[in-house]
Design a protein around this motif. Structure first.
Motif, mmCIF file in Angstrom:
data_model
loop_
_atom_site.group_PDB
_atom_site.id
_atom_site.type_symbol
_atom_site.label_atom_id
_atom_site.label_comp_id
_atom_site.label_asym_id
_atom_site.label_seq_id
_atom_site.Cartn_x
_atom_site.Cartn_y
_atom_site.Cartn_z
ATOM 1 N N ALA A 99 -48.888 16.465 1.078
ATOM 2 C CA ALA A 99 -47.412 16.090 0.768
ATOM 3 C C ALA A 99 -47.221 16.059 -0.717
ATOM 4 N N THR A 100 -46.418 16.609 -1.278
ATOM 5 C CA THR A 100 -46.199 16.505 -2.597
ATOM 6 C C THR A 100 -44.714 15.932 -3.028
ATOM 7 N N ALA A 101 -43.656 16.381 -2.061
ATOM 8 C CA ALA A 101 -42.436 15.932 -2.319
ATOM 9 C C ALA A 101 -41.721 16.042 -0.820
ATOM 10 N N VAL A 102 -40.364 15.134 -0.771
ATOM 11 C CA VAL A 102 -39.689 15.190 0.265
ATOM 12 C C VAL A 102 -38.156 15.468 -0.059
ATOM 13 N N LYS A 103 -37.509 16.186 1.059
ATOM 14 C CA LYS A 103 -36.121 16.297 1.095
ATOM 15 C C LYS A 103 -35.405 15.584 2.287
ATOM 16 N N GLY A 113 -31.960 8.854 12.203
ATOM 17 C CA GLY A 113 -31.092 10.007 12.127
ATOM 18 C C GLY A 113 -31.417 10.795 10.801
ATOM 19 N N ASP A 114 -32.171 10.308 10.036
ATOM 20 C CA ASP A 114 -32.856 11.117 8.806
ATOM 21 C C ASP A 114 -33.268 12.404 9.183
ATOM 22 N N GLN A 115 -33.100 13.341 8.565
ATOM 23 C CA GLN A 115 -33.863 14.799 8.734
ATOM 24 C C GLN A 115 -34.590 14.845 7.457
ATOM 25 N N VAL A 116 -35.910 15.099 7.859
ATOM 26 C CA VAL A 116 -36.953 14.940 6.758
ATOM 27 C C VAL A 116 -37.642 16.273 6.753
ATOM 28 N N MET A 143 -36.172 13.391 -2.573
ATOM 29 C CA MET A 143 -36.191 11.855 -2.742
ATOM 30 C C MET A 143 -37.660 11.678 -2.985
ATOM 31 N N PRO A 144 -38.055 10.334 -3.552
ATOM 32 C CA PRO A 144 -39.432 9.952 -3.761
ATOM 33 C C PRO A 144 -40.300 9.819 -2.526
ATOM 34 N N LEU A 145 -41.287 9.980 -2.460
ATOM 35 C CA LEU A 145 -42.254 10.086 -1.271
ATOM 36 C C LEU A 145 -42.482 8.595 -0.587
ATOM 37 N N ARG A 146 -42.016 7.514 -1.549
ATOM 38 C CA ARG A 146 -42.046 6.109 -1.091
ATOM 39 C C ARG A 146 -40.706 5.810 -0.368
ATOM 40 N N THR A 147 -39.966 6.556 -0.352
ATOM 41 C CA THR A 147 -38.469 6.243 0.394
ATOM 42 C C THR A 147 -38.517 5.841 1.718
ATOM 43 N N VAL A 148 -38.121 4.892 2.179
ATOM 44 C CA VAL A 148 -37.909 4.282 3.324
ATOM 45 C C VAL A 148 -36.953 5.046 4.149
ATOM 46 N N LEU A 149 -37.169 5.494 5.399
ATOM 47 C CA LEU A 149 -36.284 6.349 6.427
ATOM 48 C C LEU A 149 -35.542 5.590 7.110
ATOM 49 N N ASN A 150 -34.350 6.041 7.530
ATOM 50 C CA ASN A 150 -33.189 5.519 8.382
ATOM 51 C C ASN A 150 -33.267 6.214 9.618
ATOM 52 N N ASP A 161 -45.420 8.380 5.923
ATOM 53 C CA ASP A 161 -45.708 7.838 7.257
ATOM 54 C C ASP A 161 -45.215 9.225 8.154
ATOM 55 N N PHE A 162 -44.019 9.477 8.004
ATOM 56 C CA PHE A 162 -43.522 10.677 8.575
ATOM 57 C C PHE A 162 -44.448 11.845 8.513
ATOM 58 N N ALA A 163 -44.952 12.271 7.420
ATOM 59 C CA ALA A 163 -45.673 13.335 7.017
ATOM 60 C C ALA A 163 -46.997 13.518 8.196
#
Length: 714
Positions: free
Chosen positions: A419-423, A438-441, A429-436, A406-408
């Motif tokens: 998108a292939t990966a995310v930090k 203040g996260d820097q993505v 982290m996995p691409l399906r990770t739910v964001l909180n 969603d962020f991407a």
């Protein structure tokens, strides 16, 4: 009636000194004459409605062009007045505003649900050219809701209320027009759930009648606390509407007694610095409710709303919510986008307040179905927000529960597509990770990556979902078309008949398809069988008696072995699992297995092994395909093979099993213990492998273990 207009005009001139008084009077007179003797459902003259809409727009501090449009907004639809006439008398800007509002009502579609969805789609298109169209439409809807009780049909009242709750109230919130949104929701709530609203209103009345304090007393105590810190401010209080209380009780799953913000108090000061000073003064004076502080000044809401929120055990031990803001913030909180006219700010579509509108337009580009568009936009508007940051520090607001994908897509559609990966906060982290919050993505992209059909299962934003669906839809159609063409060609070869594009064009016309690719896609989907195509393409084709499944398979295999250069099997090379083909879970076919396909209507081809029980009992030979893998494999391809195992129940047995599988470059994706006794465990394991040879190697390695009693493919 004239007195009401005179009051409106005086108020409008006070708010907007550039008001063209003559043009406003002309619009008033023109509309009143145009509507003539028309009546509302209440029995009042119809003109009371446009007058009321213009009064609402004036109260919202809109410009005189919007107010004039309020007078004229129903003239094109409900009278003999034309667009050209309005353009000639009031100018092109007002004419286009009136036309924009008018077009939203001129829809004659079959179902009410589709009409609602298409209405919303047209609304987005209209407001994209001038946001005032939406503000005028909201004022129109508000007055219609205020007079909804005059309509006799309960079903119609509920339908209009549901549309208001689903479309217009969320849009008002996104515009920052909280006061208007609250009134729309509360009126709609009174028709959709009258018992609940009446119950809540009774509890609120009881609470205020039996309280040991008054709102005025709480305000006085707050002002005393501020004065002790040498501050002056305007303080006022309000009670929440029954619907806002109901919504919070439902959303937070709490009881009425647990609510801490039934009463909310606003403190309006002169500067941002004084906002934080006032916050400190109140936190010093009263007990703070944990987890209730929110800073919407440093991170405004997507609609531009700014305030400090805090929950307190306030005067008289009352649980209250405090909102602290400047005068300008207060005006924007009350009037939303409409307040920008008052402050003469740059009102371009590039402002942050328009990010959500650009998002809706982006969804509109990806979606052709009105109902699907409405589904995606509901996702955009109905959820709470989380705030995340790009590596450069740009703030991205997303619905709660949003993932890295969603962020991407929120950053840019192309970033989402590739998108292939995310930090997240520097960690992979996995691409399906739910964001909180203040996260820097940091999204990692690749030009060779495309959206995966599996992404749709976990994304929550409408933009991401619509983009993924569009890609999947286009790719799936190509897959169906390629598969269908192969099926038809093999059918012609099977009958030793000549396959020509011209002949296929005739078949496509017979089935009323505009292009032969549409015909091929329909065959690939299983909507038409190859036999049906042959019957149209070959006049001498004999339908005859269908052969049995065993005869059909034998015939195909025999023909394949006799004529190698004209193999009757269809290669699944290039077909992506989950699109036109999918691998059946009953037999888990792997490269190296002999495979057949069963064409399922509208779903494409299910791939089975030739010895699968499902294939053996399948009776529709027309829907049976002889398949081959071709050079299907790439180094990264993985398939799931299923194993059934029995091993000795002793400490470390399962660890030993998994270690052997890992050393053989297999990966356990699912494990189920089907039976456990004192001495043995029975397991079913799903293992990611490359092909039959790979899984056989794993089985052989497991059989060498002393703990293994039995192991084989299922």
């Amino acid at each position: 009636m004239n007195r009401q207009f005179d009051d409106l005009l005086e108020k409008l001139k006070a708010q907007d000194p550039s008001t063209n008084e003559k043009l406003v009077r002309d619009a008033y007179d023109f509309s009143m004459k145009a509507h003539g003797s028309q009546l509302r459902a209440s029995g009042d003259p119809y003109f009371t409605h446009p007058l009321a809409v213009s009064q609402i727009l004036t109260d919202l501090r809109m410009d005189h062009q919007s107010v004039i449009t309020g007078f004229l907004h129903d003239t094109i639809e409900d009278t003999l007045v034309s667009f050209e006439e309005i353009k000639e008398r009031f100018g092109p800007d007002i004419a286009h505003l009136v036309d924009g509002v008018t077009k939203l009502s001129q829809l004659e579609l079959q179902s009410e649900h589709t009409k609602q969805a298409e209405n919303f789609r047209k609304l987005v298109l209209a407001m994209s050219s001038d946001i005032r169209v939406l503000i005028i439409k909201l004022a129109d809807r508000l007055h219609n809701m205020r007079t909804l009780h005059y309509i006799t049909s309960d079903e119609k009242k509920r339908r209009i209320s549901r549309e208001t709750m689903d479309i217009y109230a969320p849009l008002a919130e996104r515009m920052g027009m909280k006061k208007l949104k609250d009134e729309l929701e509360d009126i709609a709530f009174s028709y959709l759930n009258p018992e609940a609203r009446e119950s809540l209103q009774s509890r609120l009345n009881f609470l205020y009648e039996n309280a040991d304090y008054t709102v005025e007393a709480i305000i006085e105590d707050i002002m005393r606390a501020l004065k002790e810190h040498h501050m002056t401010a305007v303080v006022n209080g309000r009670q929440k509407t029954p619907y806002s209380i109901w919504h919070k009780m439902q959303h937070k799953r709490i009881a009425f007694e647990q609510l801490s913000d039934i009463m909310a108090f606003r403190i309006v000061v002169n500067s941002i610095a004084e906002c934080y000073q006032a916050l400190g003064a109140l936190h010093n004076q009263y007990l703070v409710l944990p987890g209730r502080f929110k800073d919407y000044i440093s991170t405004p809401k997507p609609n531009g709303y700014q305030s400090l929120h805090t929950g307190l055990i306030g005067p008289f031990n009352s649980r209250i919510e405090i909102q602290i803001r400047t005068k300008e913030m207060h005006s924007i909180a009350e009037y939303g986008i409409a307040a920008h006219w008052q402050y003469k700010q740059d009102f371009s579509h590039d402002g942050k307040q328009y990010a959500w509108l650009r998002g809706l337009l982006d969804i509109l580009e990806q979606t052709t179905n009105p109902e699907e568009f409405m589904e995606h936009t509901r996702l955009e508007m109905f959820q709470d927000q989380v705030f995340c940051f790009t590596p450069k520090g740009d703030l991205i607001s997303l619905p709660r529960g949003a993932t890295s994908i969603d962020f991407a897509y929120a950053v840019h559609s192309a970033i989402g597509d590739h998108a292939t990966a995310v930090k997240i906060n520097g960690r992979l982290m996995p691409l399906r990770t739910v964001l909180n919050n203040g996260d820097q993505v940091d999204i990692v992209t690749s030009k060779t990556q495309n959206p995966s059909p599996t992404w749709e299962r976990f994304v929550v934003t409408g933009k991401a979902r619509s983009r993924i669906r569009k890609f999947v839809r286009l790719l799936q159609r190509d897959q169906f078309s390629n598969l269908g063409k192969s099926i038809v060609q093999k059918a012609f070869n099977h009958e030793n008949a000549e396959f020509t594009e011209k002949g296929m064009e005739r078949v496509a016309r017979h089935f009323k398809y505009q292009h032969i690719d549409d015909l091929y896609a329909a065959v690939g989907q299983g909507i038409h069988t190859p036999r049906e195509v042959l019957q149209i393409a070959l006049p001498d084709f004999k339908t005859g008696q269908k052969p049995s499944l065993e005869e059909e398979l034998t015939k195909k295999k025999l023909q394949s072995s006799i004529n190698k250069d004209k193999d009757s099997s269809i290669s699944i090379k290039g077909l992506i699992s989950g699109m036109a083909v999918h691998f059946s879970g009953c037999c888990h076919p792997l490269p190296g297995d002999k495979i057949v396909g069963i064409v399922k209507t509208g779903k494409g081809v299910a791939i089975h092994t030739t010895d699968c029980d499902v294939v053996k009992t399948f009776k529709e030979t027309d829907r049976l395909l002889d398949l081959s893998w071709g050079d299907y494999l790439t180094p990264d391809d993985k398939f799931v093979g299923r194993l059934k195992a029995t091993f000795i129940n002793k400490q470390g047995s399962l660890a030993t099993f998994s270690t052997v599988i890992s050393k053989q470059n297999g990966n356990i994706v699912n494990l189920k213990i089907t039976n456990r006794t004192l001495h043995f465990w029975d397991l079913i394991l799903d293992v990611e492998v490359k092909n039959v040879e790979h899984i056989n190697s794993i089985i052989a390695s497991l059989r060498t273990l002393p703990i293994t009693n039995f192991i084989d493919r299922m």
